[in-house]
Scaffold this motif. Sequence first.
Motif, PDB file in Angstrom:
ATOM      1  N   ASP A   7      46.712  90.434  51.632  1.00 37.34           N
ATOM      2  CA  ASP A   7      46.734  91.489  50.626  1.00 37.34           C
ATOM      3  C   ASP A   7      48.040  91.314  49.858  1.00 37.34           C
ATOM      4  O   ASP A   7      49.106  91.672  50.350  1.00 37.34           O
ATOM      5  N   LYS A   8      47.979  90.773  48.675  1.00 40.57           N
ATOM      6  CA  LYS A   8      49.173  90.410  47.893  1.00 40.57           C
ATOM      7  C   LYS A   8      49.971  91.634  47.431  1.00 40.57           C
ATOM      8  O   LYS A   8      51.105  91.507  47.008  1.00 40.57           O
ATOM      9  N   GLU A   9      49.384  92.813  47.528  1.00 40.10           N
ATOM     10  CA  GLU A   9      50.092  94.020  47.092  1.00 40.10           C
ATOM     11  C   GLU A   9      51.000  94.582  48.186  1.00 40.10           C
ATOM     12  O   GLU A   9      51.729  95.538  47.963  1.00 40.10           O
ATOM     13  N   PHE A  10      50.961  93.991  49.372  1.00 36.21           N
ATOM     14  CA  PHE A  10      51.763  94.481  50.494  1.00 36.21           C
ATOM     15  C   PHE A  10      52.858  93.484  50.821  1.00 36.21           C
ATOM     16  O   PHE A  10      52.604  92.305  51.043  1.00 36.21           O
ATOM     17  N   GLY A  11      54.081  93.945  50.886  1.00 32.44           N
ATOM     18  CA  GLY A  11      55.206  93.101  51.285  1.00 32.44           C
ATOM     19  C   GLY A  11      55.299  91.844  50.444  1.00 32.44           C
ATOM     20  O   GLY A  11      54.874  91.813  49.298  1.00 32.44           O
ATOM     21  N   THR A  12      55.856  90.808  51.000  1.00 31.82           N
ATOM     22  CA  THR A  12      55.927  89.518  50.332  1.00 31.82           C
ATOM     23  C   THR A  12      54.675  88.742  50.702  1.00 31.82           C
ATOM     24  O   THR A  12      54.535  88.285  51.828  1.00 31.82           O
ATOM     25  N   ASN A  13      53.768  88.643  49.783  1.00 30.76           N
ATOM     26  CA  ASN A  13      52.506  87.922  50.008  1.00 30.76           C
ATOM     27  C   ASN A  13      51.728  88.446  51.215  1.00 30.76           C
ATOM     28  O   ASN A  13      51.193  87.670  51.991  1.00 30.76           O
ATOM     29  N   GLY A  14      51.677  89.742  51.413  1.00 33.66           N
ATOM     30  CA  GLY A  14      50.889  90.318  52.492  1.00 33.66           C
ATOM     31  C   GLY A  14      51.605  90.454  53.813  1.00 33.66           C
ATOM     32  O   GLY A  14      51.007  90.861  54.805  1.00 33.66           O
ATOM     33  N   TYR A  15      52.892  90.134  53.845  1.00 34.33           N
ATOM     34  CA  TYR A  15      53.656  90.194  55.104  1.00 34.33           C
ATOM     35  C   TYR A  15      54.961  90.941  54.884  1.00 34.33           C
ATOM     36  O   TYR A  15      55.682  90.677  53.930  1.00 34.33           O
ATOM     37  N   SER A  16      55.255  91.863  55.778  1.00 40.41           N
ATOM     38  CA  SER A  16      56.538  92.559  55.764  1.00 40.41           C
ATOM     39  C   SER A  16      57.316  92.121  57.004  1.00 40.41           C
ATOM     40  O   SER A  16      56.940  92.466  58.126  1.00 40.41           O
ATOM     41  N   SER A  17      58.397  91.364  56.795  1.00 37.79           N
ATOM     42  CA  SER A  17      59.183  90.870  57.928  1.00 37.79           C
ATOM     43  C   SER A  17      59.986  91.976  58.596  1.00 37.79           C
ATOM     44  O   SER A  17      60.272  91.902  59.785  1.00 37.79           O
ATOM     45  N   SER A  18      60.332  93.009  57.848  1.00 36.03           N
ATOM     46  CA  SER A  18      61.151  94.077  58.430  1.00 36.03           C
ATOM     47  C   SER A  18      60.395  94.881  59.480  1.00 36.03           C
ATOM     48  O   SER A  18      60.994  95.403  60.413  1.00 36.03           O
ATOM     49  N   ILE A  19      59.083  94.971  59.341  1.00 36.39           N
ATOM     50  CA  ILE A  19      58.290  95.709  60.328  1.00 36.39           C
ATOM     51  C   ILE A  19      57.275  94.817  61.049  1.00 36.39           C
ATOM     52  O   ILE A  19      56.472  95.306  61.842  1.00 36.39           O
ATOM     53  N   CYS A  20      57.307  93.525  60.787  1.00 41.79           N
ATOM     54  CA  CYS A  20      56.363  92.568  61.370  1.00 41.79           C
ATOM     55  C   CYS A  20      54.928  93.074  61.245  1.00 41.79           C
ATOM     56  O   CYS A  20      54.259  93.383  62.236  1.00 41.79           O
ATOM     57  N   GLU A  21      54.496  93.154  60.007  1.00 40.51           N
ATOM     58  CA  GLU A  21      53.130  93.588  59.746  1.00 40.51           C
ATOM     59  C   GLU A  21      52.517  92.717  58.664  1.00 40.51           C
ATOM     60  O   GLU A  21      53.158  92.402  57.675  1.00 40.51           O
ATOM     61  N   ILE A  22      51.269  92.345  58.893  1.00 36.92           N
ATOM     62  CA  ILE A  22      50.489  91.577  57.930  1.00 36.92           C
ATOM     63  C   ILE A  22      49.306  92.436  57.509  1.00 36.92           C
ATOM     64  O   ILE A  22      48.631  93.031  58.358  1.00 36.92           O
ATOM     65  N   LYS A  23      49.069  92.500  56.209  1.00 40.18           N
ATOM     66  CA  LYS A  23      47.854  93.136  55.694  1.00 40.18           C
ATOM     67  C   LYS A  23      47.025  92.055  55.028  1.00 40.18           C
ATOM     68  O   LYS A  23      47.521  91.276  54.226  1.00 40.18           O
ATOM     69  N   LEU A  24      45.757  92.037  55.405  1.00 31.27           N
ATOM     70  CA  LEU A  24      44.844  91.040  54.881  1.00 31.27           C
ATOM     71  C   LEU A  24      43.998  91.611  53.745  1.00 31.27           C
ATOM     72  O   LEU A  24      43.800  92.833  53.665  1.00 31.27           O
ATOM     73  N   ALA A  25      43.480  90.742  52.915  1.00 27.09           N
ATOM     74  CA  ALA A  25      42.675  91.145  51.767  1.00 27.09           C
ATOM     75  C   ALA A  25      41.396  91.872  52.196  1.00 27.09           C
ATOM     76  O   ALA A  25      40.865  92.692  51.453  1.00 27.09           O
TER      77      ALA A  25
END
Length: 186
Positions: free
Chosen positions: A49-67
């Motif tokens: 999910d490109k609208e979340f974090g840097t290219n779908g990943y937030s390193s500060s909270i270790c979370e990935i959101k997928l499309a």
Amino acid sequence: TGAQDIALYALRHPNTINAVVAPTFGDLRRVCFQGNSGLLSIIPDDCYDKEFGTNGYSSSICEIKLANGSKIVGYAAHNPERLRGSQFHRAWCDELAAWRYPETFDQLMFALRLGDNPQCVITTTPRPTPLIRKLLDRDDVRVTTGSTFENEANLAESTLAMLKEKYEGTTLGRQELYAEVLDNLE
């Protein structure tokens, strides 16, 4: 194995919530998410999910959101309370035998309650901790083992030679290289 499993599950099952739990936040970020065989190395770029974090990943909270609406959320095992109130379809526990607080696993099991068949995949060196022993005794646990040498295509030849020379035939080698759960260690 753990990264592949959780990534495939999240990609194949839209709108699911998936947990990754590692001994520390550093392990979580450095190995499970950003490592050579971590989640970021195996999930195709167009699946984020490109609208979340840097290219779908937030390193500060270790979370990935997928499309597809699925999330992969990381937790450090040294803080069992952080899992309270969470809910998951699937979980990956990395290096469970190295977790300082076994109650983290209990909290994760309380949270593993979404979907028709929530499951947990554990990847660990099989140290004979009480938690590992209890899991091995359960009827609903499936154990798959492998030796370091079954992964030789992905490891440096010089490292394999050194490990074999130094640890072959030792108690530590049986545990670390051949995935044996040992009792009565010398």
